[in-house]
Each structure stands twice: as structure tokens, then as C-alpha cells.
Design a protein around this motif. Structure first.
Motif, PDB file in Angstrom:
ATOM      1  N   GLU A  21       0.848  -1.193   0.000  1.00  0.00           N
ATOM      2  CA  GLU A  21       0.000   0.000   0.000  1.00  0.00           C
ATOM      3  C   GLU A  21       0.882   1.241   0.000  1.00  0.00           C
ATOM      4  OE1 GLU A  21      -3.691  -1.667   2.776  1.00  0.00           O
ATOM      5  OE2 GLU A  21      -2.139  -0.368   3.645  1.00  0.00           O
ATOM      6  N   MET A  22       0.489   2.249  -0.775  1.00  0.00           N
ATOM      7  CA  MET A  22       1.165   3.537  -0.700  1.00  0.00           C
ATOM      8  C   MET A  22       0.324   4.455   0.173  1.00  0.00           C
ATOM      9  SD  MET A  22       3.946   4.955  -1.555  1.00  0.00           S
ATOM     10  CE  MET A  22       4.461   3.736  -2.772  1.00  0.00           C
ATOM     11  N   TRP A  23       0.963   5.045   1.179  1.00  0.00           N
ATOM     12  CA  TRP A  23       0.282   5.945   2.100  1.00  0.00           C
ATOM     13  C   TRP A  23       0.657   7.379   1.742  1.00  0.00           C
ATOM     14  CZ3 TRP A  23       0.030   3.932   7.847  1.00  0.00           C
ATOM     15  CH2 TRP A  23      -0.576   2.668   7.841  1.00  0.00           C
ATOM     16  N   LEU A  24      -0.353   8.159   1.395  1.00  0.00           N
ATOM     17  CA  LEU A  24      -0.165   9.561   1.028  1.00  0.00           C
ATOM     18  C   LEU A  24      -0.661  10.440   2.173  1.00  0.00           C
ATOM     19  CD1 LEU A  24      -1.597   9.389  -2.617  1.00  0.00           C
ATOM     20  CD2 LEU A  24       0.771   9.031  -1.888  1.00  0.00           C
ATOM     21  N   TRP A  25       0.223  11.266   2.699  1.00  0.00           N
ATOM     22  CA  TRP A  25      -0.115  12.132   3.833  1.00  0.00           C
ATOM     23  C   TRP A  25      -0.292  13.547   3.301  1.00  0.00           C
ATOM     24  CZ3 TRP A  25      -0.601   9.771   8.585  1.00  0.00           C
ATOM     25  CH2 TRP A  25      -0.055   8.495   8.720  1.00  0.00           C
ATOM     26  N   GLY A  26      -1.442  14.149   3.613  1.00  0.00           N
ATOM     27  CA  GLY A  26      -1.712  15.467   3.066  1.00  0.00           C
ATOM     28  C   GLY A  26      -2.422  16.385   4.028  1.00  0.00           C
ATOM     29  N   VAL A  27      -2.567  17.634   3.578  1.00  0.00           N
ATOM     30  CA  VAL A  27      -3.297  18.662   4.312  1.00  0.00           C
ATOM     31  C   VAL A  27      -4.408  19.148   3.396  1.00  0.00           C
ATOM     32  CG1 VAL A  27      -3.157  20.901   5.477  1.00  0.00           C
ATOM     33  CG2 VAL A  27      -1.207  19.328   5.533  1.00  0.00           C
ATOM     34  N   THR A  28      -5.625  19.158   3.890  1.00  0.00           N
ATOM     35  CA  THR A  28      -6.768  19.539   3.070  1.00  0.00           C
ATOM     36  C   THR A  28      -6.981  21.053   3.085  1.00  0.00           C
ATOM     37  OG1 THR A  28      -8.306  19.235   4.905  1.00  0.00           O
ATOM     38  CG2 THR A  28      -7.883  17.335   3.498  1.00  0.00           C
ATOM     39  N   GLU A  29      -7.877  21.516   2.189  1.00  0.00           N
ATOM     40  CA  GLU A  29      -8.144  22.961   2.076  1.00  0.00           C
ATOM     41  C   GLU A  29      -8.741  23.527   3.359  1.00  0.00           C
ATOM     42  OE1 GLU A  29      -9.338  24.063  -2.367  1.00  0.00           O
ATOM     43  OE2 GLU A  29     -10.546  22.419  -1.551  1.00  0.00           O
ATOM     44  N   ASP A  30      -9.587  22.758   4.013  1.00  0.00           N
ATOM     45  CA  ASP A  30     -10.260  23.272   5.210  1.00  0.00           C
ATOM     46  C   ASP A  30      -9.539  22.925   6.505  1.00  0.00           C
ATOM     47  OD1 ASP A  30     -10.757  20.618   4.882  1.00  0.00           O
ATOM     48  OD2 ASP A  30     -12.905  20.691   5.301  1.00  0.00           O
ATOM     49  N   GLY A  31      -8.319  22.374   6.391  1.00  0.00           N
ATOM     50  CA  GLY A  31      -7.491  22.221   7.577  1.00  0.00           C
ATOM     51  C   GLY A  31      -7.178  20.830   8.056  1.00  0.00           C
ATOM     52  N   PRO A  32      -8.135  19.866   8.042  1.00  0.00           N
ATOM     53  CA  PRO A  32      -7.811  18.545   8.578  1.00  0.00           C
ATOM     54  C   PRO A  32      -6.638  17.877   7.858  1.00  0.00           C
ATOM     55  CG  PRO A  32     -10.172  18.773   8.283  1.00  0.00           C
ATOM     56  CD  PRO A  32      -9.541  19.973   7.643  1.00  0.00           C
ATOM     57  N   ARG A  33      -5.870  17.095   8.620  1.00  0.00           N
ATOM     58  CA  ARG A  33      -4.794  16.304   8.046  1.00  0.00           C
ATOM     59  C   ARG A  33      -5.391  14.979   7.606  1.00  0.00           C
ATOM     60  NH1 ARG A  33      -3.967  21.339   9.144  1.00  0.00           N
ATOM     61  NH2 ARG A  33      -1.768  21.918   9.188  1.00  0.00           N
ATOM     62  N   VAL A  34      -4.862  14.417   6.523  1.00  0.00           N
ATOM     63  CA  VAL A  34      -5.496  13.260   5.920  1.00  0.00           C
ATOM     64  C   VAL A  34      -4.453  12.231   5.515  1.00  0.00           C
ATOM     65  CG1 VAL A  34      -5.475  14.321   3.611  1.00  0.00           C
ATOM     66  CG2 VAL A  34      -7.127  12.522   4.124  1.00  0.00           C
ATOM     67  N   LEU A  35      -4.813  10.967   5.631  1.00  0.00           N
ATOM     68  CA  LEU A  35      -4.012   9.851   5.131  1.00  0.00           C
ATOM     69  C   LEU A  35      -4.834   9.146   4.059  1.00  0.00           C
ATOM     70  CD1 LEU A  35      -1.811   7.680   5.011  1.00  0.00           C
ATOM     71  CD2 LEU A  35      -2.880   6.607   7.014  1.00  0.00           C
ATOM     72  N   LEU A  36      -4.299   9.120   2.828  1.00  0.00           N
ATOM     73  CA  LEU A  36      -4.957   8.427   1.732  1.00  0.00           C
ATOM     74  C   LEU A  36      -4.173   7.158   1.429  1.00  0.00           C
ATOM     75  CD1 LEU A  36      -4.768  11.765   0.913  1.00  0.00           C
ATOM     76  CD2 LEU A  36      -6.569  10.954  -0.595  1.00  0.00           C
TER      77      LEU A  36
END
Length: 778
Positions: A21-36
Motif C-alpha cells: 500500500e502507498m500511504w499519502l499524507w496530506g493537508v486539506t483545504e479546510d485544515g484537517p490532516r489526511v491519510l490516503l
């Protein structure tokens, strides 16, 4: 299911239930941090069949053999390009996520008759994934997102959104958009030992701190409590980007050991994991960007000893911070802990200031190369260029060659015209802009366009280098021409956008960082072409580019003479001529029209001094500042006393036009040295270890000093700087040195510094002006 926009901060891979699995760590426009989490792709490599082989038949054989091998998933025929030509290849999908396991699988398939070689089995899966999806770190993306329950890790960050990437690959939103509002933290820690020789298995951390731009959190006290408080504050701040200075080599490994000594986990990753070593010697923190600012500071050629203080002053930052070495820190902490704590706070605040100066450049370099933020700093120039080339090759469907380390074989470099000695008035510098990249673009110099001597081809189909005779096809465009054209066009577009904006606005600063990143990669392409470890290495490429460069500068010198310009000096891609504006404009016009090369008037010196050696001169600019090239004052392996005196001498002869004053400066310094009035710290000579001390065969002063430090408990390796002072005595120099800071001041060999540091450094300038060395001694 929802469509999610996110800024890609970090990525890593995991294997769960036998599925990569590839784990993509990001920051969304409205602030929450996300793991895809993306489990749609398998790692893969390619098998290149011989040109006369039955590709479908080979695919059947590969599938049959693969089904008996552990990590094999599937094989299919694919259309790709190899060395600029279309080829049908076999794509092999595998469960192997590391290059070693993938290499073993590729080696098994290479034994099948009809298989010429395997390709791209030596590329890490995380890099493959970015290439296949054309995904760029530090950029905004959008994808279909299927929310999940959460991350099944006990120490994972609270509030983290977790979900799967479904359907298509993430799509680019806009690569020009600035980053989101990120949470930054600058941090550092210091242990203590009486002599400043701190060992992680022995010496406790006595102070640790974090600064978020507003609040400075500084912790002292009993170590276990201090470490637990650090984790609590970290958990509360939840930083996205973590700035440190030298933390990859020192702070993170040391802190990890101290946590383990107390039976604690240094759970700073977003998934609750500990920091761990990764590519290029950097420390990775899962889900965050660990940015070691020292990696960017080492790129400043003007700063030879890259202390935080010197870098801050070079950047023009207003700070009263003074760097302490380990020994000084140990003494100050023991004598006055409150003052030492205040110094530590200033250090964190200075680190924050410095980090903000490098931040936009780091982001743009990451975007341009495709290397994640935490890796792009420690990655050498060659690896940065290679990542960029891999991305461009993938866009064109071109397979990447294997990297094969080869012995370096020197070749003739740029042309350097002997300088006219002495001081010259009103001298203009004409500079060829991006000379080597432009030559590579003009003459289509590239490994995939090179024509070997044995190959017969019409003369009008190739460019032929003037001296070496290396030939390169005019068509089609080679990989270097393709990428250089894109880089040069991108840089020009950025310049045009900058001209339309206020120079001090935030968007203009962002564009300036973009332009710098493009320039750095563009100018590094030629060096990459001559690096034997490069995937796209071909020695004729580097030789031919240097050959055309020598021809170009000689042609410019010849035309300058025809136009009546006096040439003072020439070096690789620059000409120094007496400043006559009309004739200079005529020369620039001729070069641009006849050679299709861009050359500009870069600067004018009011006065400039050339020494007896090439690439060593100093000039007084029209603004009244000194430009110093190649002289001892800007070299890191001379004592500060020699550097300071040489700079004072240059100021006297160039700005003040007073040779007698320069002589007086030297004589006074010699008197101070002999009378013991000179601060002994100005006598410390710093040199960098290029390998471990035990790997040196020759006896040199800095290695001898390093051996003493090792005996006292220090740990040294390649890249560490070692300071030493020369002592009185007999025998070879390496037997008469003491390492900094363990210097018996009353035994310093003052005459060594007079005869081997001060007089040579000052004499290099004054001898050219007719002053004998005997006049410099009182």
C-alpha cells in the motif's frame, strides 16, 4: 465516497495482508490532516527482449516461470521507448517492495533466452509510484476518497482523516498554488558532559525545546520527565513541518537512544511511529516533513563553516545569537544554567528565522524534482537532477537506464585565460548565461543521440564537436535537450510573471524561490552528465559539452580583440574586459546573433586585483563591496587570523588605494601574534573529514587531531569538521597539533602562523604590487 483536494506533504509504503500500500499524507483545504491509502498498484519493473525475439512468447515464459516464484504477480506486454526508439517490453508486477528483492526477481528472469536485460528494478517503489501517477510532492491534488474507520495504530494522531484512493489516480489541481496553512515547529536539544563530549548511551539530555513562531517551549530538569513533557507538547502542536539544524546526524539519533534508555517510545510520527533513517542519510518522520536546514545551508558556497550564527548573518537576519561549540556549551551550562537556557531560546528563535528564509526554496525544489520535502535537502545535486530526468522520461514513455558506478576518468574542462597580474581599473564582467545547458540544447548533446565512431552517418545529420570529434544526431531531440528546453522555458515564464508583480510582495518571493530552484537544477544538468554514477551517463557527452564550451569562450576572446576590447581574464563562461560600453554592446550582439548564446554584462568593478594564480582575484564593485574569489579569505582551510588580515589588506589596496596602510596592517598583526595579544581561537584551522579517520592512509594534521578526539570519546565520521592548532616542537606537522578545544595555549607555535598563514595570505596580494615579504615582518 467524496472528492478530496489535498496538498501532498509526505508518502511511505506499508505491506498489510501481503498487499503493498502507498500511504499519502496530506493537508486539506479546510485544515484537517489526511491519510490516503492507495492499494491499486503493484511494484513493477521491465524486461527488455532482444530486438528479434518473440515478445508474446517470452511473456508466456515469464508468466510460467514467475508462478513458481514467491513475489511474482503478473506479466504483460507493454509499449515503451528505449534509448529514444519504440520498443515492446514485458512489464512484470511484483509484491516485492524493496529494490533488493525486486533485483533478485529480475535476475531470475534475465536468464530466460531472448531477454536482453531488466530495467527499473533498481528504482524504489515509492519513486515508481510517484512516476507512474505523475504525482509531485508539495503540490495540490484531488482524488476520489472513500473514508475508513481510522488508523489501527494506538499512538496515531487524533483527528486524522483516513480513507482509500478509489478509481483514478490523483489529478493535479494547480501546481502554482501556494502551500496551505501548515503548522511549523523549530526544535533542538542538548545533552551535557563536563568536557562537551556527549555520548547518547551515557549522557542525559538536559534541555530540549520547540518554537512555533509565537511560543518558545523550553524544558529542563530530570530527563525522563523532560522527555515525557516533550512528547506531550509535540502531541499538542502536531507539526506538519519540523525544522532543525544538524538534526539528521545528531539530535534525532541521540534523542531516540535516550528515549529507549528510559523504556519510552519516541512516537512523533503521525501514525505513532518513531523517526527512522531513510534515503540520503536523512531521518524520516512518517506523515511529517523533517527539514534539516543545515542541508540547505551547506549549499551557500560563501559560508565555509556552516554554523547557525554564520548562516544567519550571511542571510542578513537581525539576531544577537552567538554560536557555542560543545565545549563552550558544557562550561556555560555548568557555570550559569539560566544564561545557558536564554542562549538556547535565542538559538531556537534564530533557527526559526533561518528556516523561513529557506522554506519557499525547499518547497519549489521539491515540486520541481519530485523529491519529497524531507529528502530534497540532503539529496545531492546529481540525485535531484536524476529525479527530474526520471519524471520527464516517464512522461515520454522512455525507460530509465540502470545506475552503474564507474571509475571517474578525468577529461579536459573549461578554458581559463591567464590573468593580467596586478590592479586594473573599470573592468566589466561578461557572463554566458547557463553556458553548458545552452550548448547541450543547441547541439542536442545527450547519451541517446551520441553516434559512436564505428557508426556511419551522413555529416549533415550530426553535430560534431570541434576538438574531440564526438558526434550527436540533430534529430530527434535527446533526453537532455527535452528537459533543458522545458527548464529554460519555465525559468523565462517565471521571470515574465515576476516582472508584473511588486518586488516585495509574497507572490513575488514565491516566484523568486521557483526561479532559484529551476536555475539550480538547470545548471546541475551538465555536472550530472559527467558523473559516472548517473543513469544517463556517457563520457562523450561531458567531453563534448566542455569542448564546445572551450571553443565558445575562445571565439568570444577573438571577437573581443577584433572589436578593440582589452581582455584582462577569461574563465570557463566569463570574460573580464576593460569597460567600454559601445564595444561591449557590439560584442554581445555578435555573440548572440552568430552563436545563439545569451551573454550579459553581469557587473562592473571599479578596481580588480588578479594574483599569479587562475581563479583567484578580488574586485571592488560599484556599490563599494568586495567580491573575493578563490583567495584564502573565502577558503575554509585557513585560520581566521590569515583570512581577516587578507581581507583587511584587500580593503586597503582596493578601496583605500593605500599599499602602505596594507603593509602596516600585516606588521601590526605579526607583532600582536608574537606578543600573545591575539585570541587563540583565531588560530584554529578547520578541515572536513572526507572519510572515517581510520580510513586515511596519509598522516595529516586534521586526521591526527581527529584521532585525539576519538581517544577522548568523540565520535567522528565523514563530513565532520575538525579544528586544530599547531604547537611548538619538532618533527612533522601532524605530530604537533592539538584538537580544538583541547589546546594548551602556552604551547602554540606562533611562528608557524606568522610564516605559514599570515605572510602567505597577505603576500599573495602584496607581492603582486611589488611588496617583498621582508617588508611585512617587523
Amino acid at each position: 465516497m467524496e472528492r478530496l483536494r489535498f496538498w501532498l506533504l509526505d508518502l511511505n509504503y506499508e505491506v498489510r495482508s501481503g498487499r503493498p500500500e502507498m500511504w499519502l499524507w496530506g493537508v486539506t483545504e479546510d485544515g484537517p490532516r489526511v491519510l490516503l491509502i492507495d492499494d491499486r498498484r503493484w511494484p513493477r519493473f521491465y524486461l527488455l527482449p532482444r530486438e528479434d525475439a518473440d515478445v508474446e512468447g517470452l511473456q508466456v515464459q515469464v508468466t510460467a516461470q514467475g508462478q513458481r516464484l514467491k513475489d511474482f504477480v503478473a506479466a504483460r506486454v507493454a509499449e515503451r521507448r528505449w534509448q529514444g526508439r519504440p520498443r515492446r517490453v514485458i512489464e512484470v508486477q511484483t509484491r516485492a517492495v524493496d529494490a533488493a528483492a525486486m533485483g533478485r526477481l529480475a535476475q531470475a528472469f534475465r536468464k530466460i533466452p531472448g531477454i536482453e536485460t531488466a530495467l527499473e528494478d533498481d528504482i524504489r517503489w515509492s519513486v515508481q509510484y510517484l512516476l507512474d501517477c505523475q504525482l509531485t510532492p508539495s503540490t495540490w491534488w484531488a482524488c476520489l476518497f472513500e473514508p475508513m474507520e481510522g488508523l489501527d495504530r494506538p499512538a496515531a494522531e487524533a483527528g486524522l482523516r483516513v480513507g482509500r484512493v478509489v478509481a483514478e489516480d490523483p489529478a493535479l489541481v494547480d501546481e502554482t498554488l501556494p502551500p496551505p496553512d501548515l503548522r511549523f515547529v523549530a526544535w533542538g536539544m542538548l545533552p551535557w558532559q563536563a568536557e562537551g563530549i556527549m555520548l547518547p548511551e551515557r549522557d542525559p539530555v538536559v534541555i530540549i525545546g520547540l518554537y512555533d513562531g509565537q511560543t518558545c517551549y523550553v524544558l529542563t530538569g530530570e530527563e525522563r520527565s523532560l522527555l515525557e513533557q516533550f512528547l506531550a507538547i509535540w502531541s499538542r502542536l502536531q507539526p506538519d513541518v519540523v525544522f532543525g539544524y544538524g538534526v539528521n546526524r545528531w539530535d534525532w539519533p541521540y534523542l531516540l537512544e535516550r528515549f529507549h534508555r528510559h523504556g519510552l517510545a519516541l512516537a512523533v510520527g503521525r501514525d505513532g511511529s518513531e523517526p527512522h533513517p531513510s534515503l540520503y542519510g536523512h531521518i524520516s518522520i512518517t506523515g511529517r516533513a523533517n527539514v534539516d536546514v543545515l542541508d540547505f545551508a551547506t549549499e551557500i558556497s560563501e559560508v565555509k563553516l556552516e554554523t547557525l550564527e554564520r548562516v544567519a548573518r550571511y542571510l542578513g537576519l537581525a539576531t544577537d545569537f552567538e554560536e557555542w561549540d560543545d565545549w563552550t556549551w558544557a562550561q556555560r551550562w555548568k557555570q550559569d544554567p539560566a544564561a545557558a537556557r536564554a542562549w538556547f531560546e535565542r538559538r531556537l528563535q534564530t533557527l526559526w528565522q533561518v528556516s523561513q528564509e529557506f522554506w519557499h526554496y525547499a518547497v519549489e525544489l521539491s515540486r520541481l524534482t519530485g523529491i519529497p520535502l524531507d529528502q530534497v535537502g540532503p539529496a545531492a545535486a546529481g540525485f535531484r537532477v536524476e529525479h527530474f530526468l526520471l519524471r520527464e522520461a516517464r512522461r515520454a514513455g522512455e525507460l530509465a537506464p540502470k545506475r552503474r558506478e564507474q571509475p571517474y576518468v578525468p577529461y579536459v574542462g573549461g578554458y581559463v585565460l591567464e590573468p593580467r597580474l596586478g590592479i586594473h581599473e573599470n573592468v566589466a564582467v561578461l557572463d554566458f548565461k547557463s553556458m553548458y545547458p545552452t550548448l547541450m540544447l543547441l547541439y542536442n548533446i545527450s547519451p541517446d543521440t551520441y553516434v559512436p565512431p564505428s557508426e556511419k552517418v551522413s555529416a549533415d545529420e550530426v553535430f560534431q564537436a570541434p576538438t574531440t570529434g564526438h558526434r550527436f544526431r540533430k534529430h530527434p531531440d535527446g533526453v537532455y535537450r527535452t528537459v533543458l528546453r522545458r527548464l529554460l522555458e519555465a525559468r523565462q515564464a517565471i521571470k515574465e510573471r515576476r516582472r508584473r508583480l511588486p518586488p516585495d510582495g509574497p507572490h513575488a518571493r514565491l516566484l523568486a524561490a521557483q526561479e532559484k530552484a529551476v536555475k539550480v537544477i538547470t545548471n546541475a544538468v551538465y555536472g550530472y552528465a559527467g558523473w559516472p554514477g548517473a543513469r544517463w551517463y556517457a563520457r562523450p557527452v561531458a567531453e563534448a559539452a566542455a569542448d564546445w564550451g572551450r571553443w565558445t569562450i575562445r571565439q568570444a576572446i577573438e571577437w573581443a580583440g577584433e572589436l578593440g576590447l582589452t581582455v584582462i581574464y577569461g574563465d570557463t563562461d566569463s570574460l573580464f574586459v576593460v569597460h567600454e560600453p559601445d564595444r561591449i554592446r557590439a560584442l554581445i550582439d555578435r555573440i548572440r546573433s552568430r552563436l545563439q548564446m545569451d551573454i550579459e554584462l553581469e557587473r562592473v568593478y571599479r578596481r580588480i586585483l588578479f594574483t599569479e594564480a587562475k581563479k583567484r582575484y578580488a574586485g571592488l564593485t560599484e556599490a563599494g563591496t568586495l567580491d573575493i574569489v578563490g583567495l584564502e579569505v573565502v577558503r575554509g582551510d585557513w585560520a581566521p587570523v590569515a583570512q581577516e588580515i587578507q581581507e583587511a589588506v584587500l580593503t586597503a589596496v582596493l578601496r583605500d588605494r593605500d599599499v602602505d596602510r596594507a603593509v602596516g596592517i600585516v606588521r601590526s598583526a605579526v607583532q600582536d601574534l608574537r606578543a600573545g595579544r591575539m585570541d587563540w581561537r583565531k588560530l584554529v584551522i578547520w578541515k572536513t573529514l572526507t572519510k572515517r579517520p581510520d580510513e586515511y592512509k596519509a598522516n595529516t594534521p586534521h586526521v591526527a587531531a581527529a584521532q585525539v578526539l576519538l581517544e577522548r570519546g568523540h565520535r567522528l565520521t565523514a563530513g565532520n569538521k575538525v579544528g586544530y592548532v599547531v604547537l611548538r616542537g619538532t618533527g612533522p606537522l601532524y605530530r604537533r597539533v592539538a584538537p580544538y578545544p583541547f589546546v594548551p595555549v602556552d604551547r602554540i607555535d606562533v611562528e608557524y602562523y606568522v610564516q605559514n598563514q599570515v605572510i602567505p595570505a597577505a603576500g599573495r596580494i602584496l607581492n603582486v604590487l611589488g611588496v617583498p615579504e621582508s617588508r611585512l615582518l617587523p
